[in-house]
Design a protein around this motif. Sequence first.
Motif, PDB file in Angstrom:
ATOM      1  N   PRO A   1      15.857 -13.649   8.588  1.00  0.00           N
ATOM      2  CA  PRO A   1      16.882 -14.869   8.503  1.00  0.00           C
ATOM      3  C   PRO A   1      16.192 -15.860   8.208  1.00  0.00           C
ATOM      4  CG  PRO A   1      17.331 -13.345  10.672  1.00  0.00           C
ATOM      5  CD  PRO A   1      15.957 -13.029  10.050  1.00  0.00           C
ATOM      6  N   GLY A   2      16.723 -16.510   7.098  1.00  0.00           N
ATOM      7  CA  GLY A   2      16.230 -17.726   6.675  1.00  0.00           C
ATOM      8  C   GLY A   2      15.081 -17.803   5.828  1.00  0.00           C
ATOM      9  N   LYS A   3      14.430 -16.423   5.516  1.00  0.00           N
ATOM     10  CA  LYS A   3      13.273 -16.474   4.775  1.00  0.00           C
ATOM     11  C   LYS A   3      13.536 -15.442   3.644  1.00  0.00           C
ATOM     12  CE  LYS A   3      10.052 -16.318   8.630  1.00  0.00           C
ATOM     13  NZ  LYS A   3       8.890 -15.721   9.466  1.00  0.00           N
ATOM     14  N   GLU A   4      12.695 -15.669   2.655  1.00  0.00           N
ATOM     15  CA  GLU A   4      12.766 -14.828   1.348  1.00  0.00           C
ATOM     16  C   GLU A   4      12.441 -13.584   1.552  1.00  0.00           C
ATOM     17  OE1 GLU A   4      11.748 -18.241  -1.912  1.00  0.00           O
ATOM     18  OE2 GLU A   4      10.471 -16.657  -1.603  1.00  0.00           O
ATOM     19  N   ARG A   5      12.906 -12.613   0.657  1.00  0.00           N
ATOM     20  CA  ARG A   5      12.782 -11.015   0.779  1.00  0.00           C
ATOM     21  C   ARG A   5      11.239 -11.021   0.405  1.00  0.00           C
ATOM     22  NH1 ARG A   5      16.870  -6.976  -1.982  1.00  0.00           N
ATOM     23  NH2 ARG A   5      18.332  -8.390  -0.314  1.00  0.00           N
ATOM     24  N   GLU A   6      10.643 -10.107   1.117  1.00  0.00           N
ATOM     25  CA  GLU A   6       9.150  -9.950   1.039  1.00  0.00           C
ATOM     26  C   GLU A   6       8.617  -8.448   1.045  1.00  0.00           C
ATOM     27  OE1 GLU A   6       6.500 -11.295   4.082  1.00  0.00           O
ATOM     28  OE2 GLU A   6       7.677 -10.119   5.874  1.00  0.00           O
ATOM     29  N   PHE A   7       7.681  -8.161   0.048  1.00  0.00           N
ATOM     30  CA  PHE A   7       7.268  -6.649  -0.251  1.00  0.00           C
ATOM     31  C   PHE A   7       6.577  -6.453   1.350  1.00  0.00           C
ATOM     32  CE2 PHE A   7       5.350  -3.619  -2.536  1.00  0.00           C
ATOM     33  CZ  PHE A   7       4.006  -3.487  -1.906  1.00  0.00           C
ATOM     34  N   VAL A   8       6.929  -5.253   1.418  1.00  0.00           N
ATOM     35  CA  VAL A   8       5.978  -4.222   2.433  1.00  0.00           C
ATOM     36  C   VAL A   8       5.200  -3.129   2.136  1.00  0.00           C
ATOM     37  CG1 VAL A   8       6.528  -2.905   4.467  1.00  0.00           C
ATOM     38  CG2 VAL A   8       8.121  -4.792   3.787  1.00  0.00           C
ATOM     39  N   ALA A   9       5.500  -2.379   1.141  1.00  0.00           N
ATOM     40  CA  ALA A   9       4.823  -1.236   0.655  1.00  0.00           C
ATOM     41  C   ALA A   9       5.459  -0.638  -0.428  1.00  0.00           C
ATOM     42  CB  ALA A   9       4.562  -0.239   1.835  1.00  0.00           C
ATOM     43  N   ALA A  10       4.726   0.104  -1.082  1.00  0.00           N
ATOM     44  CA  ALA A  10       5.183   0.830  -2.327  1.00  0.00           C
ATOM     45  C   ALA A  10       4.164   2.080  -2.618  1.00  0.00           C
ATOM     46  CB  ALA A  10       5.298   0.178  -3.590  1.00  0.00           C
ATOM     47  N   ILE A  11       4.908   3.016  -3.347  1.00  0.00           N
ATOM     48  CA  ILE A  11       4.264   4.336  -3.583  1.00  0.00           C
ATOM     49  C   ILE A  11       4.392   4.847  -4.856  1.00  0.00           C
ATOM     50  CG2 ILE A  11       6.301   5.560  -2.343  1.00  0.00           C
ATOM     51  CD1 ILE A  11       3.929   7.491  -1.377  1.00  0.00           C
ATOM     52  N   THR A  12       3.548   5.244  -5.442  1.00  0.00           N
ATOM     53  CA  THR A  12       3.776   5.765  -6.897  1.00  0.00           C
ATOM     54  C   THR A  12       4.475   7.131  -6.675  1.00  0.00           C
ATOM     55  OG1 THR A  12       1.605   6.726  -6.796  1.00  0.00           O
ATOM     56  CG2 THR A  12       1.877   4.749  -8.022  1.00  0.00           C
ATOM     57  N   TRP A  13       4.972   7.606  -7.874  1.00  0.00           N
ATOM     58  CA  TRP A  13       5.928   8.886  -7.919  1.00  0.00           C
ATOM     59  C   TRP A  13       5.080  10.279  -7.405  1.00  0.00           C
ATOM     60  CZ3 TRP A  13       5.467  13.297 -10.968  1.00  0.00           C
ATOM     61  CH2 TRP A  13       4.437  13.427 -11.854  1.00  0.00           C
ATOM     62  N   THR A  14       3.875  10.159  -7.697  1.00  0.00           N
ATOM     63  CA  THR A  14       3.025  11.333  -7.270  1.00  0.00           C
ATOM     64  C   THR A  14       2.814  11.163  -5.600  1.00  0.00           C
ATOM     65  OG1 THR A  14       0.900  10.327  -7.610  1.00  0.00           O
ATOM     66  CG2 THR A  14       2.035  11.674  -9.641  1.00  0.00           C
ATOM     67  N   GLY A  15       2.747  10.118  -5.032  1.00  0.00           N
ATOM     68  CA  GLY A  15       2.318   9.727  -3.677  1.00  0.00           C
ATOM     69  C   GLY A  15       0.777   9.561  -3.829  1.00  0.00           C
ATOM     70  N   GLY A  16       0.204   9.399  -5.068  1.00  0.00           N
ATOM     71  CA  GLY A  16      -1.270   9.258  -5.111  1.00  0.00           C
ATOM     72  C   GLY A  16      -1.821   7.833  -4.614  1.00  0.00           C
ATOM     73  N   ASN A  17      -0.856   6.815  -4.898  1.00  0.00           N
ATOM     74  CA  ASN A  17      -1.255   5.519  -4.706  1.00  0.00           C
ATOM     75  C   ASN A  17      -0.373   4.813  -4.023  1.00  0.00           C
ATOM     76  OD1 ASN A  17      -2.902   3.376  -5.209  1.00  0.00           O
ATOM     77  ND2 ASN A  17      -1.573   2.729  -6.857  1.00  0.00           N
ATOM     78  N   THR A  18      -0.861   3.999  -3.148  1.00  0.00           N
ATOM     79  CA  THR A  18       0.246   3.098  -2.201  1.00  0.00           C
ATOM     80  C   THR A  18      -0.338   1.736  -1.983  1.00  0.00           C
ATOM     81  OG1 THR A  18      -1.052   3.959  -0.264  1.00  0.00           O
ATOM     82  CG2 THR A  18       1.140   5.171  -0.675  1.00  0.00           C
ATOM     83  N   VAL A  19       0.452   0.955  -1.929  1.00  0.00           N
ATOM     84  CA  VAL A  19       0.027  -0.512  -1.542  1.00  0.00           C
ATOM     85  C   VAL A  19       0.857  -1.150  -0.376  1.00  0.00           C
ATOM     86  CG1 VAL A  19      -0.037  -2.862  -2.835  1.00  0.00           C
ATOM     87  CG2 VAL A  19      -0.616  -0.816  -4.187  1.00  0.00           C
TER      88      VAL A  19
END
Length: 124
Positions: free
Chosen positions: A41-59
């Motif tokens: 609430p009251g904050k901007e949307r922030e990135f948490v995590a992401a994954i490539t389609w192979t699952g081989g790379n995550t951030v």
Amino acid sequence: QVQLVESGGGLVQAGDSLRLSCAASGRTFRSSIMGWFRQAPGKEREFVAAITWTGGNTVYADSVKGRFTIARDNAKNTVFLQMNSLKPEDTAVYYCARSTRLTIESIAYEYDYWGQGTQVTVSS
């Protein structure tokens, strides 16, 4: 057309764990980068995590690194976010999103489809 539906949110205490799921429809899921974002609430949307389609790379965002794990099951068109050692500051609505970029981006506008969100509340 892609539809994303999150589930698994809830009210937990600090130190507890939750596992969020995002079920996707559409043939392009398996070739897409999938990400999780959150908005308090009251904050901007922030990135948490992401994954490539192979699952081989995550951030991961620095704030969740070592506590959260993103994974995907392409056979079930589902992406997961395992959240451990939850803190009150993790309280937010969590959204999954799809990106057709070739590399993982942490900026919301690089994601073109979004779910409706699921509420996570962590009490102290």
